[in-house]
Design an enzyme around this catalytic site. Structure first.
Site, short mmCIF file in Angstrom:
data_model
loop_
_atom_site.label_atom_id
_atom_site.label_comp_id
_atom_site.label_asym_id
_atom_site.label_seq_id
_atom_site.Cartn_x
_atom_site.Cartn_y
_atom_site.Cartn_z
N ALA A 248 4.39 5.60 -0.13
CA ALA A 248 4.13 4.76 1.13
C ALA A 248 5.20 3.33 0.87
O ALA A 248 5.75 3.29 -0.08
CB ALA A 248 2.48 4.23 0.93
N LYS A 249 5.09 2.79 1.80
CA LYS A 249 5.82 1.48 1.89
C LYS A 249 5.72 0.62 0.51
O LYS A 249 7.05 0.01 0.30
CB LYS A 249 5.45 0.80 3.23
CG LYS A 249 5.91 1.36 4.23
CD LYS A 249 6.32 -0.05 5.46
CE LYS A 249 6.90 0.65 6.64
NZ LYS A 249 5.62 0.82 7.78
N ARG A 250 4.67 0.63 -0.02
CA ARG A 250 4.53 -0.37 -1.08
C ARG A 250 5.63 0.25 -2.22
O ARG A 250 5.87 -0.56 -3.38
CB ARG A 250 3.03 -0.23 -1.56
CG ARG A 250 2.45 1.00 -2.33
CD ARG A 250 1.08 0.96 -2.81
NE ARG A 250 0.44 2.25 -2.86
CZ ARG A 250 0.02 2.80 -2.05
NH1 ARG A 250 -0.18 2.15 -0.87
NH2 ARG A 250 -0.57 3.83 -2.09
N HIS A 251 6.05 1.53 -2.27
CA HIS A 251 6.94 2.05 -3.54
C HIS A 251 8.39 1.97 -2.98
O HIS A 251 9.19 2.22 -3.56
CB HIS A 251 6.72 3.54 -3.32
CG HIS A 251 5.04 3.94 -3.79
ND1 HIS A 251 4.32 4.56 -3.16
CD2 HIS A 251 4.51 3.50 -4.82
CE1 HIS A 251 3.21 4.75 -3.60
NE2 HIS A 251 3.28 3.86 -4.70
N GLY A 252 8.56 1.16 -1.95
CA GLY A 252 9.90 0.85 -1.40
C GLY A 252 10.23 1.74 -0.44
O GLY A 252 9.66 2.58 -0.12
#
Ligand SMILES: [Zn+2]
Length: 318
Positions: A248-252
């Protein structure tokens, strides 16, 4: 003259243009493409764009560009779901005539309030059957009230043999209950559209991420209800972030478009993905056609592939 039976394999790539394709999608598409091509099979491209409020302009074209960049080609398509509504409507009519579906006037919050069973992850609450006493013809008396069509699930588990996981048995009464085949917005639900399309395009094998494993018993019920022959189903592990959670976005930014823009070469990413699947012993650059001879479904690890930042740096990203 003797004729040799050629295995008739038809696979498909089915991006959903609700967002950009990321490294996790690429791994699943690569596996699906190799599963078909390594046996001389055909590949169909389908754009699953009926989830209209979430469809992003330009995302379908971008998905095609991502696939081409990876070297994953197709023989037919893109088949675009939003242009095939009359086929899905015909399937709904068939289900109605057989009393396999009923009109449901419950809103999402009605279902959430009425549901007592705990949610299964990604599946939402179990539909409590509020409207299940209705007959299909009762829809005529619902003038002005928005309603969806729900499929009655059987009072027994559905079993199938997954090409990767082996025997699977799922009880839909515990995951979601009676499921929606036609939304109150007047559009087909994913489950119905996919079955109609896979049958129409004579897909013999569906290879997809194992987040969709709970869709398979629903789709098998629809195949049986519509008198259609189901394909084989194979669900492969997903790519997750370093924390073990779904990418997801939190992983870059792991969108393929972002990798491309940063100058990552497709063979570098393909090499990383092939290594993650156990097909090559080092993440070194490879072309997609080099993988045809080393592809083996069962060498893919059973666990999700954790995409750590150092692996992205290895291919020149970040
Ligand atoms: Zn209802």
């Amino acid at each position: 003259m003797d004729s040799v039976e050629v295995p008739h394999v038809v696979g498909r790539l089915a991006p959903s243009p609700t967002g950009a394709q990321h490294v996790g999608n690429a791994r699943t598409y690569l596996i699906a493409w190799l599963a078909a091509r390594s046996r001389g099979g055909r590949v169909i491209l389908r754009i699953e764009d009926i989830d209209s409020p979430r469809v992003k302009p330009g995302a379908a074209e971008l998905a095609c560009a991502d696939l081409r960049w990876l070297g994953l080609d197709w023989d037919d398509g893109p088949v675009v779901q939003s242009r095939r509504l009359e086929l899905y409507e015909a399937a709904l009519v068939a289900l109605r005539e057989r009393e396999l579906v009923y009109p449901c006037t419950c809103s999402r919050s009605d279902v959430e309030r009425a549901a007592s069973a705990p949610h299964v992850e990604n599946e939402g609450p179990v539909y409590p059957g509020t409207c299940s006493a209705r007959r299909a013809a009762d829809a005529a008396g619902l003038a002005g009230v928005p309603y969806a069509w729900r499929f009655r699930v059987p009072s027994r588990p559905v079993a199938f043999v997954d090409g990767f996981r082996g025997p699977v048995e799922l009880d839909l009464r515990e995951i979601g209950g009676d499921f929606v085949v036609w939304k109150s917005a007047g559009t087909p639900a994913y489950q119905l559209a996919v079955v109609v399309d896979d049958a129409a395009q004579e897909v013999t094998e569906v290879v997809r991420g194992d987040d969709l494993v709970a869709s398979t018993p629903r789709q098998l019920l629809l195949y049986a209800a519509l008198g259609l022959r189901p394909p084989a189903f194979t669900h492969v592990p997903l790519v997750v972030g370093p924390d073990g959670r779904r990418l997801a976005k939190r992983h870059g930014d792991t969108r393929l478009a972002a990798l491309r823009a940063a100058g990552v070469q497709a063979p570098a990413l393909l090499g990383l993905l092939a290594w993650s699947c156990g097909w090559i012993d080092q993440p070194r650059p490879v072309g997609v056609r080099d993988l045809l001879s080393v592809y083996r479904l069962q060498s893919i690890p059973r666990e999700p592939f954790a995409l750590r930042p150092e692996l992205l740096r290895l291919i020149g990203y970040g």
